[in-house]
Design an enzyme around this catalytic site. Structure first.
Site, PDB file in Angstrom:
ATOM      1  N   GLY A  71       4.844  -8.423-116.718  1.00 30.17           N
ATOM      2  CA  GLY A  71       3.509  -8.136-117.421  1.00 30.17           C
ATOM      3  C   GLY A  71       4.369  -8.644-118.309  1.00 30.17           C
ATOM      4  CG  HIS A  84       2.381 -22.701-112.941  1.00 30.66           C
ATOM      5  ND1 HIS A  84       3.168 -21.919-111.474  1.00 30.66           N
ATOM      6  CD2 HIS A  84       3.546 -24.126-112.831  1.00 30.66           C
ATOM      7  CE1 HIS A  84       3.986 -22.755-110.868  1.00 30.66           C
ATOM      8  NE2 HIS A  84       4.643 -24.219-111.562  1.00 30.66           N
TER       9      HIS A  84
HETATM   10  C1  GAR Z   1       5.396 -16.207-116.177  1.00 26.70           C
HETATM   11  O1  GAR Z   1       6.442 -16.694-116.604  1.00 26.70           O
HETATM   12  C2  GAR Z   1       4.165 -17.167-115.091  1.00 26.70           C
HETATM   13  O2  GAR Z   1       4.462 -18.278-116.170  1.00 26.70           O
HETATM   14  C3  GAR Z   1       4.967 -16.213-113.991  1.00 26.70           C
HETATM   15  O3  GAR Z   1       5.255 -15.402-113.547  1.00 26.70           O
HETATM   16  C4  GAR Z   1       5.852 -15.335-115.076  1.00 26.70           C
HETATM   17  C5  GAR Z   1       5.341 -13.397-115.474  1.00 26.70           C
HETATM   18  O4  GAR Z   1       6.338 -13.370-116.557  1.00 26.70           O
HETATM   19  N1  GAR Z   1       4.009 -16.976-112.991  1.00 26.70           N
HETATM   20  C6  GAR Z   1       4.231 -17.986-112.215  1.00 26.70           C
HETATM   21  O5  GAR Z   1       5.199 -18.438-111.749  1.00 26.70           O
HETATM   22  C7  GAR Z   1       2.749 -18.236-111.133  1.00 26.70           C
HETATM   23  N2  GAR Z   1       3.424 -19.036-110.185  1.00 26.70           N
HETATM   24  P1  GAR Z   1       5.464 -12.493-116.636  1.00 26.70           P
HETATM   25  O6  GAR Z   1       5.175 -11.093-115.381  1.00 26.70           O
HETATM   26  O7  GAR Z   1       6.777 -11.677-117.536  1.00 26.70           O
HETATM   27  O8  GAR Z   1       4.368 -11.803-118.053  1.00 26.70           O
END
Ligand code: GAR
Length: 201
Positions: free
Chosen positions: A12, A109
């Site tokens: 998050g 993404h």
């Molecule tokens: C982020 O890097 C986002 O771009 C990616 O998950 C991560 C979440 O990080 N999303 C995807 O890969 C969607 N397919 P976070 O929980 O630290 O925000």
């Protein structure tokens, strides 16, 4: 203020970036709800700290995706949510939410789409050997990371980069870009016509 719900599955850090942007008044929106498909995820702690209401659920307790999405939709409608923000929500979204929030749901993404959709966009780019990658913010449609692109920012891949070093630079870009885009949308500055997205001054 403009009412948003954030969906997340893991750490998050992007949720936190949005919370922080609101707290320091860089972003004028109301985070009405965190939706999380993993009740143990750290993002749930972050939401509690920030006093953001949480709807956490276990997908396995439902017969199918539509069943839990109907419950989510009810929560969103009760709270008058205007925009769904997918911030590391690692589930396919079905027609239940896509149709109800057409043109009102965005995702971040970690690649320059349409390259490297799906899971582990950062690892996919490293493994492929591309020299530039980046971050995409796009509207969500029925496909896998296939919706209209709002904005993209380039991140160079450097000699010797690992998942860790590249992820750190990618996250830094995400944390700047995502609150900025949410701000544009909340101000009515983002126009969607077919696949074409334009941002006005
Ligand atoms: C982020 O890097 C986002 O771009 C990616 O998950 C991560 C979440 O990080 N999303 C995807 O890969 C969607 N397919 P976070 O929980 O630290 O925000």
């Amino acid at each position: 203020a403009y009412r948003i719900a954030v969906f997340a599955s893991g750490s998050g850090s992007n949720f936190q970036a949005i919370v922080d942007a609101v707290a320091c008044k860089e972003l004028d929106v109301q985070i009405e709800l965190l939706v999380c498909d993993r009740p143990q995820a750290y993002v749930v702690e972050r939401a509690k700290q920030a006093e953001v209401p949480v709807f956490a659920f276990k997908p396995k307790e439902y017969p199918n995706r539509q069943a839990y999405e109907k419950e989510i939709l009810q929560q969103l409608e009760e709270r008058g949510i205007q925009l769904i923000v997918l911030a590391g929500y690692m589930r396919i979204v079905t027609n239940v939410l896509v149709d109800a929030f057409a043109g009102r749901m965005i995702n971040i993404h970690p690649s320059l789409l349409p390259s490297f959709p799906g899971v582990d966009g950062i690892g996919q780019a490293l493994a492929y050997g591309v020299k530039i990658t980046g971050v995409t913010v796009h509207y969500v449609d029925g496909g896998l990371d296939s919706g209209p692109i709002i904005t993209q920012q380039v991140v160079a891949i450097l000699a010797g980069d690992t998942i860790e070093t590249l992820s750190e630079r990618m996250h830094a870009v995400e944390h700047e870009l995502f609150p900025q885009v949410i701000g544009w949308i909340s101000e009515g500055r983002v126009k969607l016509e077919g696949r074409q997205v334009t941002i006005t001054a």
